[in-house]
Scaffold this motif. Structure first.
Motif, PDB file in Angstrom:
ATOM      1  N   TYR A   1      -2.484  15.265  -5.534  1.00 18.59           N
ATOM      2  CA  TYR A   1      -1.574  16.253  -4.946  1.00 18.59           C
ATOM      3  C   TYR A   1      -1.452  17.447  -5.873  1.00 18.59           C
ATOM      4  O   TYR A   1      -1.797  17.373  -7.047  1.00 18.59           O
ATOM      5  N   GLU A   2      -0.937  18.549  -5.334  1.00 19.04           N
ATOM      6  CA  GLU A   2      -0.818  19.806  -6.097  1.00 19.04           C
ATOM      7  C   GLU A   2       0.068  19.654  -7.330  1.00 19.04           C
ATOM      8  O   GLU A   2      -0.207  20.203  -8.373  1.00 19.04           O
ATOM      9  N   GLY A   3       1.151  18.951  -7.198  1.00 20.05           N
ATOM     10  CA  GLY A   3       2.083  18.761  -8.301  1.00 20.05           C
ATOM     11  C   GLY A   3       2.874  17.492  -8.076  1.00 20.05           C
ATOM     12  O   GLY A   3       2.722  16.813  -7.051  1.00 20.05           O
ATOM     13  N   GLU A   4       3.734  17.167  -9.022  1.00 21.40           N
ATOM     14  CA  GLU A   4       4.553  15.962  -8.876  1.00 21.40           C
ATOM     15  C   GLU A   4       5.568  16.157  -7.762  1.00 21.40           C
ATOM     16  O   GLU A   4       6.179  17.223  -7.639  1.00 21.40           O
ATOM     17  N   ARG A   5       5.738  15.096  -6.965  1.00 17.25           N
ATOM     18  CA  ARG A   5       6.710  15.101  -5.872  1.00 17.25           C
ATOM     19  C   ARG A   5       6.897  13.665  -5.395  1.00 17.25           C
ATOM     20  O   ARG A   5       6.058  12.804  -5.676  1.00 17.25           O
ATOM     21  N   PRO A   6       7.971  13.401  -4.661  1.00 13.50           N
ATOM     22  CA  PRO A   6       8.111  12.061  -4.085  1.00 13.50           C
ATOM     23  C   PRO A   6       6.978  11.824  -3.088  1.00 13.50           C
ATOM     24  O   PRO A   6       6.636  12.706  -2.297  1.00 13.50           O
ATOM     25  N   LEU A   7       6.378  10.655  -3.136  1.00 16.02           N
ATOM     26  CA  LEU A   7       5.264  10.329  -2.240  1.00 16.02           C
ATOM     27  C   LEU A   7       5.646   9.147  -1.357  1.00 16.02           C
ATOM     28  O   LEU A   7       6.371   8.249  -1.786  1.00 16.02           O
ATOM     29  N   THR A   8       5.148   9.162  -0.125  1.00 11.82           N
ATOM     30  CA  THR A   8       5.340   8.062   0.812  1.00 11.82           C
ATOM     31  C   THR A   8       3.990   7.707   1.409  1.00 11.82           C
ATOM     32  O   THR A   8       3.265   8.585   1.875  1.00 11.82           O
ATOM     33  N   PHE A   9       3.661   6.423   1.387  1.00 13.44           N
ATOM     34  CA  PHE A   9       2.409   5.933   1.966  1.00 13.44           C
ATOM     35  C   PHE A   9       2.717   4.944   3.070  1.00 13.44           C
ATOM     36  O   PHE A   9       3.789   4.339   3.108  1.00 13.44           O
ATOM     37  N   THR A  10       1.743   4.769   3.952  1.00 13.34           N
ATOM     38  CA  THR A  10       1.855   3.827   5.057  1.00 13.34           C
ATOM     39  C   THR A  10       0.546   3.051   5.171  1.00 13.34           C
ATOM     40  O   THR A  10      -0.464   3.466   4.604  1.00 13.34           O
ATOM     41  N   MET A  11       0.573   1.984   5.916  1.00 13.34           N
ATOM     42  CA  MET A  11      -0.643   1.188   6.140  1.00 13.34           C
ATOM     43  C   MET A  11      -1.206   1.452   7.535  1.00 13.34           C
ATOM     44  O   MET A  11      -1.918   0.620   8.092  1.00 13.34           O
ATOM     45  N   ARG A  12      -0.924   2.608   8.090  1.00 11.48           N
ATOM     46  CA  ARG A  12      -1.413   2.993   9.415  1.00 11.48           C
ATOM     47  C   ARG A  12      -2.931   2.850   9.461  1.00 11.48           C
ATOM     48  O   ARG A  12      -3.642   3.398   8.636  1.00 11.48           O
ATOM     49  N   ASN A  13      -3.423   2.078  10.386  1.00  6.57           N
ATOM     50  CA  ASN A  13      -4.857   1.872  10.619  1.00  6.57           C
ATOM     51  C   ASN A  13      -5.601   1.293   9.411  1.00  6.57           C
ATOM     52  O   ASN A  13      -6.817   1.409   9.323  1.00  6.57           O
TER      53      ASN A  13
ATOM     54  N   PRO B   1       1.552  -2.289  10.829  1.00  2.00           N
ATOM     55  CA  PRO B   1       2.141  -0.974  11.108  1.00  2.00           C
ATOM     56  C   PRO B   1       3.617  -0.913  10.704  1.00  2.00           C
ATOM     57  O   PRO B   1       4.221  -1.918  10.331  1.00  2.00           O
ATOM     58  N   ASN B   2       4.164   0.269  10.793  1.00  2.00           N
ATOM     59  CA  ASN B   2       5.605   0.537  10.618  1.00  2.00           C
ATOM     60  C   ASN B   2       6.137   0.159   9.239  1.00  2.00           C
ATOM     61  O   ASN B   2       7.252  -0.328   9.109  1.00  2.00           O
ATOM     62  N   GLN B   3       5.324   0.353   8.217  1.00  2.52           N
ATOM     63  CA  GLN B   3       5.760   0.122   6.843  1.00  2.52           C
ATOM     64  C   GLN B   3       5.663   1.440   6.080  1.00  2.52           C
ATOM     65  O   GLN B   3       4.695   2.169   6.232  1.00  2.52           O
ATOM     66  N   LEU B   4       6.642   1.721   5.266  1.00  3.61           N
ATOM     67  CA  LEU B   4       6.601   2.896   4.407  1.00  3.61           C
ATOM     68  C   LEU B   4       6.761   2.440   2.962  1.00  3.61           C
ATOM     69  O   LEU B   4       7.580   1.571   2.661  1.00  3.61           O
ATOM     70  N   PHE B   5       5.964   3.036   2.088  1.00  7.53           N
ATOM     71  CA  PHE B   5       5.994   2.720   0.666  1.00  7.53           C
ATOM     72  C   PHE B   5       6.276   4.021  -0.088  1.00  7.53           C
ATOM     73  O   PHE B   5       5.426   4.889  -0.179  1.00  7.53           O
ATOM     74  N   ASP B   6       7.508   4.124  -0.595  1.00  4.41           N
ATOM     75  CA  ASP B   6       7.962   5.343  -1.265  1.00  4.41           C
ATOM     76  C   ASP B   6       7.853   5.194  -2.778  1.00  4.41           C
ATOM     77  O   ASP B   6       8.103   4.114  -3.326  1.00  4.41           O
ATOM     78  N   SER B   7       7.540   6.300  -3.437  1.00  4.36           N
ATOM     79  CA  SER B   7       7.593   6.306  -4.897  1.00  4.36           C
ATOM     80  C   SER B   7       9.056   6.485  -5.313  1.00  4.36           C
ATOM     81  O   SER B   7       9.791   7.237  -4.676  1.00  4.36           O
ATOM     82  N   ARG B   8       9.471   5.761  -6.350  1.00  4.26           N
ATOM     83  CA  ARG B   8      10.844   5.906  -6.836  1.00  4.26           C
ATOM     84  C   ARG B   8      10.999   7.187  -7.643  1.00  4.26           C
ATOM     85  O   ARG B   8      12.067   7.775  -7.666  1.00  4.26           O
ATOM     86  N   ALA B   9       9.927   7.599  -8.302  1.00  8.33           N
ATOM     87  CA  ALA B   9       9.941   8.825  -9.115  1.00  8.33           C
ATOM     88  C   ALA B   9       8.858   9.760  -8.573  1.00  8.33           C
ATOM     89  O   ALA B   9       7.900   9.308  -7.937  1.00  8.33           O
ATOM     90  N   PRO B  10       8.998  11.054  -8.811  1.00  6.34           N
ATOM     91  CA  PRO B  10       7.931  11.974  -8.373  1.00  6.34           C
ATOM     92  C   PRO B  10       6.597  11.584  -9.016  1.00  6.34           C
ATOM     93  O   PRO B  10       6.556  11.102 -10.149  1.00  6.34           O
ATOM     94  N   ALA B  11       5.526  11.767  -8.267  1.00  9.62           N
ATOM     95  CA  ALA B  11       4.181  11.424  -8.742  1.00  9.62           C
ATOM     96  C   ALA B  11       3.202  12.505  -8.299  1.00  9.62           C
ATOM     97  O   ALA B  11       3.408  13.153  -7.272  1.00  9.62           O
ATOM     98  N   LYS B  12       2.153  12.701  -9.070  1.00  9.33           N
ATOM     99  CA  LYS B  12       1.087  13.648  -8.708  1.00  9.33           C
ATOM    100  C   LYS B  12      -0.122  12.914  -8.138  1.00  9.33           C
ATOM    101  O   LYS B  12      -0.912  13.484  -7.410  1.00  9.33           O
ATOM    102  N   PHE B  13      -0.256  11.628  -8.473  1.00  9.18           N
ATOM    103  CA  PHE B  13      -1.402  10.831  -8.042  1.00  9.18           C
ATOM    104  C   PHE B  13      -0.910   9.502  -7.471  1.00  9.18           C
ATOM    105  O   PHE B  13       0.172   9.019  -7.827  1.00  9.18           O
ATOM    106  N   ALA B  14      -1.749   8.929  -6.621  1.00  7.05           N
ATOM    107  CA  ALA B  14      -1.543   7.551  -6.163  1.00  7.05           C
ATOM    108  C   ALA B  14      -2.920   6.902  -6.159  1.00  7.05           C
ATOM    109  O   ALA B  14      -3.909   7.526  -5.777  1.00  7.05           O
ATOM    110  N   LEU B  15      -2.985   5.665  -6.605  1.00  4.69           N
ATOM    111  CA  LEU B  15      -4.251   4.938  -6.662  1.00  4.69           C
ATOM    112  C   LEU B  15      -4.122   3.674  -5.831  1.00  4.69           C
ATOM    113  O   LEU B  15      -3.289   2.809  -6.123  1.00  4.69           O
TER     114      LEU B  15
END
Length: 176
Positions: free
Chosen positions: A103-115, A141-155
């Motif tokens: 991502y461009e900079g650090e920010r809260p991130l949310t991921f899903t398992m869609r598809n 489906p219908n799951q959200l995984f949020d970062s607790r702290a701002p992040a620039k990357f997710a692996l």
């Protein structure tokens, strides 16, 4: 055989039904340029889309990572379209492979398992390449995984990869 001389008096000049559309007119040239531009843009943007809405995106360029001494190869999802598709519709992934979302900079991130068809683990990573937190993500489906702290990357890696390799929050990642 005797040749008959060609006579031009029987040729009749015909006016165009649309005299304003001629190859040398400004409107015709502008229209041609605009059509070519639109066609080119369609081809360029179509190249960045998956072939079908229910197919995995082609493999992305990758980077070698070293995480607390453990090597892995990660595809890099750097554009919004690449991040949106992620690992959707992939049926498998190599043991020491993953996908690094940038991502461009650090920010809260949310991921899903869609598809997403394979269970994953995700590490949210700070700008200085330190793992902030790790979560397991089960298929469904219908799951959200949020970062607790701002992040620039997710692996994203195969579920359990971090645990099997003794990698926890606080681990430093080095791009090679």
């Amino acid at each position: 055989m005797r040749k008959t001389p060609l006579r031009h008096d029987h040729i009749i000049a015909v006016e165009s039904a649309r005299p304003w559309i001629r190859a040398n007119s400004g409107i015709w040239r502008l229209t041609t340029v605009l059509v070519a531009l639109v066609a080119t843009l369609c081809l360029v943007f179509a190249a960045h889309l998956p072939a079908r809405a229910d197919s995995a995106q082609p493999r992305l360029p990758s980077v070698s990572l070293l995480i607390d001494g453990k090597a892995m190869n990660a595809e890099v999802a750097a554009t919004s379209q690449q991040r949106y598709m992620g690992l959707s519709f992939r049926r498998s992934m190599g043991e020491d492979e993953g996908m690094l979302f940038v991502y461009e900079g650090e920010r809260p991130l949310t991921f899903t398992m869609r598809n997403t068809l394979i269970p994953l683990s995700i590490a949210f990573i700070s700008e200085d390449m330190v793992i902030n937190e790790i979560h397991d993500m089960n298929v469904g489906p219908n799951q959200l995984f949020d970062s607790r702290a701002p992040a620039k990357f997710a692996l994203e890696v195969n579920q359990g990869w971090f645990e099997r390799n003794g990698i926890e929050a606080g681990a430093q990642i080095v791009m090679q």
